[in-house]
Enzyme design. Structure first.
Site, PDB file in Angstrom:
ATOM      1  N   ASP A 107       0.835  -1.214  -0.074  1.00 24.31           N
ATOM      2  CA  ASP A 107       0.075   0.096  -0.033  1.00 24.31           C
ATOM      3  C   ASP A 107       0.809   1.433   0.194  1.00 24.31           C
ATOM      4  OD1 ASP A 107      -2.226  -1.609   0.301  1.00 24.31           O
ATOM      5  OD2 ASP A 107      -2.454  -1.416   2.298  1.00 24.31           O
TER       6      ASP A 107
HETATM    7  N1  URA Z   1      -1.456  -5.631   4.053  1.00 20.65           N
HETATM    8  C1  URA Z   1      -1.866  -4.477   3.868  1.00 20.65           C
HETATM    9  O1  URA Z   1      -3.114  -4.117   4.488  1.00 20.65           O
HETATM   10  N2  URA Z   1      -1.286  -3.670   3.235  1.00 20.65           N
HETATM   11  C2  URA Z   1      -0.267  -3.801   2.725  1.00 20.65           C
HETATM   12  O2  URA Z   1       0.599  -3.152   1.943  1.00 20.65           O
HETATM   13  C3  URA Z   1       0.290  -5.334   2.687  1.00 20.65           C
HETATM   14  C4  URA Z   1      -0.455  -6.209   3.329  1.00 20.65           C
END
Ligand code: URA
Length: 245
Positions: A107
């Site tokens: 993310d």
């Molecule tokens: N899970 C999430 O919520 N975000 C990420 O970046 C990776 C795994």
């Protein structure tokens, strides 16, 4: 064309030279086509994305497989293009981006180990849950952790939107607000949503490792380097592809 989607050599040659497939056989008979340095003789031979193909000394295909480890910083998008924000591709040196894609996104607000490659078969191998390749994350939370989380993560949670139950995940409590979570899959915002079941907000999320590969501690956020042969071997890359690097 990827490694898994092999194509017949005669089809490839006929497309490249704009000739009929039937006209490829005489070229093979006259030893005018080389695949990976060897004279091609078999009309049924297949090639893949990284096969080196030469006709009368002229290279028709020469793609080099590329595998890059990046320390993804917070505030950069895991995408090849974005209208608003800097992408992880923008962080690579110019001329390095060519045809790379991301093997398992992080993310915008997450950091840590990110892999980029032009080898679709390898990235699929890493991201297929059935292959049991664990992605390990360090997670900092807003509220204290309890033992209940461990059971809930291990049992799996139902995600109504996708109509699935998450694969068993391993959660280790490191301290009151810090956990290490290991997953074999990568659903959209998966870790945030799993902690969301406890109304516990994720403050920081950092990927530590993918399978046997840990983030190189000498890489600062935004920096990247090519994976070594040994690292790739540990991550399931076959010798036939490693030899092409
Ligand atoms: N899970 C999430 O919520 N975000 C990420 O970046 C990776 C795994």
């Amino acid at each position: 064309m990827s490694l898994s989607t092999r194509t017949r050599l005669d089809r490839f040659i006929s497309r490249q030279l704009n000739i009929k497939r039937g006209d490829v056989r005489p070229l093979l008979a006259k030893s005018r086509i080389l695949v990976d340095g060897r004279v091609a003789k078999d009309i049924q031979q297949t090639i893949h994305q990284f096969s080196h193909v030469v006709f009368d000394g002229q290279t028709l295909q020469d793609n080099t497989p590329r595998y890059v480890m990046m320390h993804k910083p917070i505030g950069v998008v895991s995408a090849t293009q974005d209208d608003q924000h800097q992408t992880v591709i923008d962080l690579l040196d110019p001329g390095q981006h060519d045809k790379l894609h991301i093997a398992g996104r992080l993310d915008f607000n997450s950091s840590g180990l990110l892999l980029l490659t032009n080898d679709g078969r390898w990235s699929r191998h890493l991201c297929t849950p059935g292959n049991n390749i664990h992605k390990r994350y360090r997670v900092e939370l807003e509220k204290p952790l309890t033992e209940d989380y461990i059971r809930a993560f291990a049992e799996g949670m139902s995600f109504d939107y996708e109509n699935i139950t998450t694969q068993p995940a391993h959660l280790k409590i490191i301290s009151k607000y810090i956990a290490e979570v290991s997953l074999v899959e990568g659903r959209y915002h998966q870790i945030k949503r799993m902690f969301g079941r406890f109304q516990n907000r994720v403050l920081q999320l950092h990927r530590l490792s993918i399978g046997a590969l840990s983030l190189d501690q000498s890489l600062l956020p935004g920096q990247s380097r090519a994976l070594t042969r040994l690292e790739l071997k540990h991550l399931g890359c076959p010798d036939s592809v490693l030899d092409k690097r």
